[in-house]
Design an enzyme around this catalytic site. Structure first.
Site, mmCIF file in Angstrom:
data_model
loop_
_atom_site.group_PDB
_atom_site.id
_atom_site.type_symbol
_atom_site.label_atom_id
_atom_site.label_comp_id
_atom_site.label_asym_id
_atom_site.label_seq_id
_atom_site.Cartn_x
_atom_site.Cartn_y
_atom_site.Cartn_z
ATOM 1 N N HIS A 47 -9.072 2.483 15.183
ATOM 2 C CA HIS A 47 -7.822 3.242 15.004
ATOM 3 C C HIS A 47 -7.841 4.485 15.890
ATOM 4 O O HIS A 47 -8.348 5.531 15.480
ATOM 5 C CB HIS A 47 -7.685 3.664 13.544
ATOM 6 C CG HIS A 47 -7.637 2.518 12.585
ATOM 7 N ND1 HIS A 47 -8.739 1.762 12.272
ATOM 8 C CD2 HIS A 47 -6.602 2.000 11.870
ATOM 9 C CE1 HIS A 47 -8.396 0.815 11.408
ATOM 10 N NE2 HIS A 47 -7.096 0.940 11.145
ATOM 11 N N HIS B 129 -1.767 3.230 15.904
ATOM 12 C CA HIS B 129 -2.452 3.457 14.625
ATOM 13 C C HIS B 129 -3.750 2.658 14.506
ATOM 14 O O HIS B 129 -4.806 3.231 14.243
ATOM 15 C CB HIS B 129 -1.532 3.119 13.446
ATOM 16 C CG HIS B 129 -2.276 2.982 12.156
ATOM 17 N ND1 HIS B 129 -2.519 4.035 11.321
ATOM 18 C CD2 HIS B 129 -2.904 1.909 11.590
ATOM 19 C CE1 HIS B 129 -3.239 3.625 10.295
ATOM 20 N NE2 HIS B 129 -3.485 2.334 10.434
ATOM 21 N N GLU C 96 -6.812 9.198 -14.976
ATOM 22 C CA GLU C 96 -8.055 8.420 -14.914
ATOM 23 C C GLU C 96 -8.526 8.198 -13.475
ATOM 24 O O GLU C 96 -9.726 8.230 -13.190
ATOM 25 C CB GLU C 96 -7.879 7.061 -15.600
ATOM 26 C CG GLU C 96 -7.659 7.106 -17.101
ATOM 27 C CD GLU C 96 -6.207 7.335 -17.484
ATOM 28 O OE1 GLU C 96 -5.356 7.489 -16.578
ATOM 29 O OE2 GLU C 96 -5.912 7.347 -18.693
ATOM 30 N N HIS D 52 -3.562 -2.150 -25.545
ATOM 31 C CA HIS D 52 -4.783 -1.340 -25.587
ATOM 32 C C HIS D 52 -6.049 -2.173 -25.756
ATOM 33 O O HIS D 52 -7.146 -1.627 -25.724
ATOM 34 C CB HIS D 52 -4.703 -0.328 -26.731
ATOM 35 C CG HIS D 52 -3.805 0.838 -26.430
ATOM 36 N ND1 HIS D 52 -2.540 0.671 -25.938
ATOM 37 C CD2 HIS D 52 -4.004 2.172 -26.540
ATOM 38 C CE1 HIS D 52 -1.985 1.868 -25.767
ATOM 39 N NE2 HIS D 52 -2.856 2.797 -26.109
HETATM 40 C C1 TPP Z 1 -5.322 2.275 -0.695
HETATM 41 C C2 TPP Z 1 -5.076 1.774 0.691
HETATM 42 N N1 TPP Z 1 -3.952 1.086 0.954
HETATM 43 C C3 TPP Z 1 -3.726 0.594 2.180
HETATM 44 C C4 TPP Z 1 -4.617 0.802 3.177
HETATM 45 C C5 TPP Z 1 -4.390 0.215 4.561
HETATM 46 N N2 TPP Z 1 -4.029 1.294 5.498
HETATM 47 C C6 TPP Z 1 -4.934 1.851 6.286
HETATM 48 S S1 TPP Z 1 -4.315 3.089 7.205
HETATM 49 C C7 TPP Z 1 -2.783 2.867 6.562
HETATM 50 C C8 TPP Z 1 -1.646 3.732 7.008
HETATM 51 C C9 TPP Z 1 -1.987 5.151 6.882
HETATM 52 O O1 TPP Z 1 -1.049 5.947 7.475
HETATM 53 P P1 TPP Z 1 -1.425 7.435 7.868
HETATM 54 O O2 TPP Z 1 -2.178 8.055 6.795
HETATM 55 O O3 TPP Z 1 -0.185 8.108 8.287
HETATM 56 O O4 TPP Z 1 -2.422 7.259 9.064
HETATM 57 P P2 TPP Z 1 -2.091 7.345 10.608
HETATM 58 O O5 TPP Z 1 -1.077 6.273 10.900
HETATM 59 O O6 TPP Z 1 -1.559 8.695 10.848
HETATM 60 O O7 TPP Z 1 -3.383 7.078 11.276
HETATM 61 C C10 TPP Z 1 -2.793 1.851 5.636
HETATM 62 C C11 TPP Z 1 -1.595 1.390 4.887
HETATM 63 C C12 TPP Z 1 -5.772 1.536 2.886
HETATM 64 N N3 TPP Z 1 -6.709 1.777 3.783
HETATM 65 N N4 TPP Z 1 -5.950 2.033 1.652
#
Ligand code: TPP
Length: 703
Positions: free
Chosen positions: A31, A262, A411, A473
């Protein structure tokens, strides 16, 4: 600041950018957008503000840096490499994302010193950071500000802040006024699907301010603004969120500001264009000497502060010093074993009939008296989960000397904050909620297991036995789903004695989190024999009641928790039918699995014997022990609202139901065996003779 400084910072930031994009290009995976976008902020932070010494990565009072947006791992790897952490070299970078590399896809705790936590599941890092900032205040309350006085910085992206866990975490941090927590928001308005405006439109400033945070908004590529914001955040009376407006893949002519940067390499052609645009005339992985030195200096910048700190630490009161050293090494006090042993003996003599949550409370009372590192808490269920003891005063925003955290109904953050407390060092967190709500904290539990953290979850109200609160529950699939997590020990003690044994195991498990699953309803005291040390829980499963004269059993009943009582009742009834029965209590699958095959076979008996599992949960996992031909007595569907006793009858988890099924199955087995022989009468005679023999042996035994 002088213009020169900014020019140097810009070049230093470009080191991060090019190390990141060249590494990602070489590995053809990663990334690049995030490290390129946050390189400027990270450069100022690491080279001018962060208190750390690359040569002393485990310095207790170092500032913590958490990259919550873990997909931007190359930002962190570049920083650690450039600052001279001995754990990481160019070859490690070059093997980024390859099997066995220290530089895994997302930062993994334990791979390189300097990685403070494992991140990747978005938002978790924010919870960890809150835990670390809280640990800092708590440790300062114990050792004094001259020993503990550090910041916790966390870089979070749009994704982290969209996740629910971020809200729970920032809410706790604001409530507790964790003013040394500084969150740097990589506000690039891009996520995987494109512009974040397609999915979110909240006012982040107002959101944080509503949670009692200070917010500073800056251009994340303007060095003066970055510096000023970090400076301003040093002496805040609240946690600080620095909203860094950035451009994803800053410096890439065609991919900056686009989701295309990204999660995939920029491509060789585009990388060349970035070199041109940022005026970077160096080959891949080559850092000009002058910049290399500057970065190396950044890694050494705080060495003097470390030395001074070390002197202060050495002068610390001897008792305090040896105590903190013991705690950091995760050792138990010398006389601890003896004290626990006498508690166990006392309980054995008293033989209390009580809910295991109550037994847990009594055990915690003893443990918290002896182990000041134990920090309790619950998600607003203190009176139900019984995690507060007379030694655990509540922590408040004005007094961090306490040992009990009111996590509120949060939680998920509770799990992540516990991870942060454990990662920081100095604490052994335990906290409770109802077992059914363990689902709300599952991602944090999973990370604790992955990171090999010692944390203890106290999950009560473990089955339909909780009664009237009903199926919402009543856990059904939860034991199975927690048992499915690698490196998580799931304990379900059957009585007061086993409850102590399970805690004893949890204290020994320095690299494994423990989930202790407890009843709401009373259970009998079952142990008839006193065993020293961790007792039988140390085997995970053991014979709690064997056949008379230890003859080979007709039936082996295997049960956990409250159902061990049912198994013992079943044994009595089957006994009256002339059957030889063994009962195995299985407080912890995970530990039983680790025993050698001979012990397992000795405990469970041969495969030709009818094995029966009894547990008020689903059968997942149980066939491993009872075999394909075994019987499972448990839940097949959700529970229901009603009295516990009625529910056990309704769902046919009683000794009568067990007996009926077992006798039916044995009859069927006999019929099947007999039909194999030509001369059935002979076989029937043999069986009668055998039964007579067993009956006699049992009678002799009773006499
Ligand atoms: C809980 C979770 N859901 C989905 C993902 C998959 N995922 C990785 S990065 C991302 C997008 C994140 O966007 P952002 O924080 O804006 O990062 P940027 O594009 O700026 O690098 C997703 C959906 C993940 N890593 N964790």
């Amino acid at each position: 600041m002088k213009k020169n400084d900014n020019e140097l910072a810009r070049k230093m930031a470009n080191c991060i950018r090019f190390l990141s994009i060249d590494t990602i290009e070489r590995s053809a995976s990663g990334h690049p957008g995030m490290p390129m976008g946050m390189a400027d902020v990270a450069t100022v932070l690491f080279s001018e503000f962060l208190k750390f010494d690359a040569k002393k990565p485990n310095w207790l009072d170092r500032d913590r840096f958490i990259l919550s947006a873990g997909h931007g791992s190359m930002l962190l790897y570049s920083l650690l490499y450039l600052c001279g952490y001995k754990d990481i070299d160019l070859d490690d970078l070059k093997s980024f994302r390859q099997l066995g590399s220290k530089c895994a896809g997302h930062p993994e705790y334990g791979h390189i010193e300097g990685i403070e936590t494992t991140t990747g599941p978005l938002g978790q890092g924010i919870g960890n950071a809150v835990g670390m900032a809280l640990a800092e205040r708590m440790l300062a309350a114990r050792l004094g500000d001259e020993i503990i006085n550090h910041k916790t910085y966390c870089i979070a992206g749009d994704g982290c802040l969209m996740e629910g866990i971020s809200q729970e975490s920032i809410s706790i941090a604001g409530h507790l006024k964790l003013n040394k927590l500084i969150l740097l928001w990589d506000n690039n308005s891009i996520s995987i699907d494109g512009d974040t405006a397609i999915a979110t439109s909240e006012n982040m400033k107002m959101r944080f301010e509503a949670c009692n945070w200070k917010v500073i908004q800056i251009d994340g590529h303007n060095f003066d603004e970055i510096r000023a914001a970090l400076k301003e955040s040093q002496n805040s009376d609240k946690p600080v969120m620095i909203d860094c407006k950035t451009i994803i893949a800053y410096g890439s002519p065609n991919k900056a500001g686009s989701e295309k940067s990204h999660g995939s390499p920029l491509g060789a052609e585009e990388v060349l264009k970035v070199r041109e645009k940022l005026n970077w005339n160096h080959a891949a992985f080559v850092i000009p000497e002058e910049l290399e030195e500057k970065w190396f200096d950044a890694g050494k910048r705080s060495h003097k502060i470390f030395k001074e700190w070390e002197e202060r630490f050495e002068k610390l009161d001897e008792i305090k010093k040896s105590e903190i050293n013991r705690i950091l090494k995760k050792e138990l006090p010398e006389d601890f074993k003896k004290k626990l042993e006498s508690f166990k003996q006392k309980v054995f003599l008293e033989k209390p009939k009580q809910a295991t949550r109550k037994s847990s409370h009594n055990t915690l009372e003893v443990l918290t008296a002896e182990l000041p590192e134990m920090i309790g808490g619950s998600a607003d269920l203190t009176e139900s989960v019984l995690t507060k003891t007379s030694y655990t005063k509540s922590i408040t925003k004005d007094d961090f000397s306490g040992r009990y955290i009111h996590y509120g109904i949060r939680e998920h953050a509770m799990g992540a904050v516990m991870n942060g407390l454990a990662l920081h060092g100095g604490f052994l967190p335990y906290a409770g909620t109802f077992l059914v709500f363990s689902d709300y904290m599952k991602p944090a539990i999973r990370l604790a297991a992955l990171m090999k953290l010692q944390v203890i979850y106290v999950f009560t109200h473990d089955s339909i036995g909780l009664g009237e609160d009903g199926p919402t529950h009543q856990p059904v699939e939860h034991l199975a789903s927690l048992r499915a997590i690698p490196n998580l020990n799931v304990y379900r003690p059957a009585d007061a004695q086993e409850t102590i044994g399970c805690y004893e195991q949890a204290l020994k498990s320095k690299n494994t989190p423990s989930a202790i699953i407890l009843t709401r309803q009373n259970v009998s005291f079952l142990r008839s024999e006193y065993k020293k040390e961790a007792g039988m829980c140390g085997f995970g499963g053991y014979i709690i009641s064997d056949t008379a004269l230890e003859i080979e059993p007709d039936v082996v009943l295997i049960a956990s928790g409250s159902e061990v009582t049912i198994a013992l009742e079943t044994k009595e009834k089957l006994h009256k039918n002339g059957l030889a029965v063994r009962v195995v209590s299985m407080p912890c699958y995970d530990i039983f699995e680790k025993q050698d095959i001979a012990y397992k076979n000795r405990t469970l008996g041969g495969e030709h014997i009818l094995r029966v599992g009894i547990e008020a949960g689903i059968d997942h996992g149980w066939y491993r022990y009872i075999g394909k031909e075994g019987i499972f007595i448990g839940m097949e569907d959700f529970g229901a609202s009603g009295k516990a006793e009625d529910l056990y009858k309704h769902f046919k988890i009683t000794s009568d139901d067990a007996c009926e099924k077992i006798i039916k199955e044995l009859k069927n087995r006999r019929k099947a065996a007999i039909s194999k022989y030509k001369d059935k009468d002979d076989v029937l005679d043999e069986i009668e003779k055998y039964k007579e023999q067993v009956r006699k042996e049992v009678e002799d035994d009773e006499d």
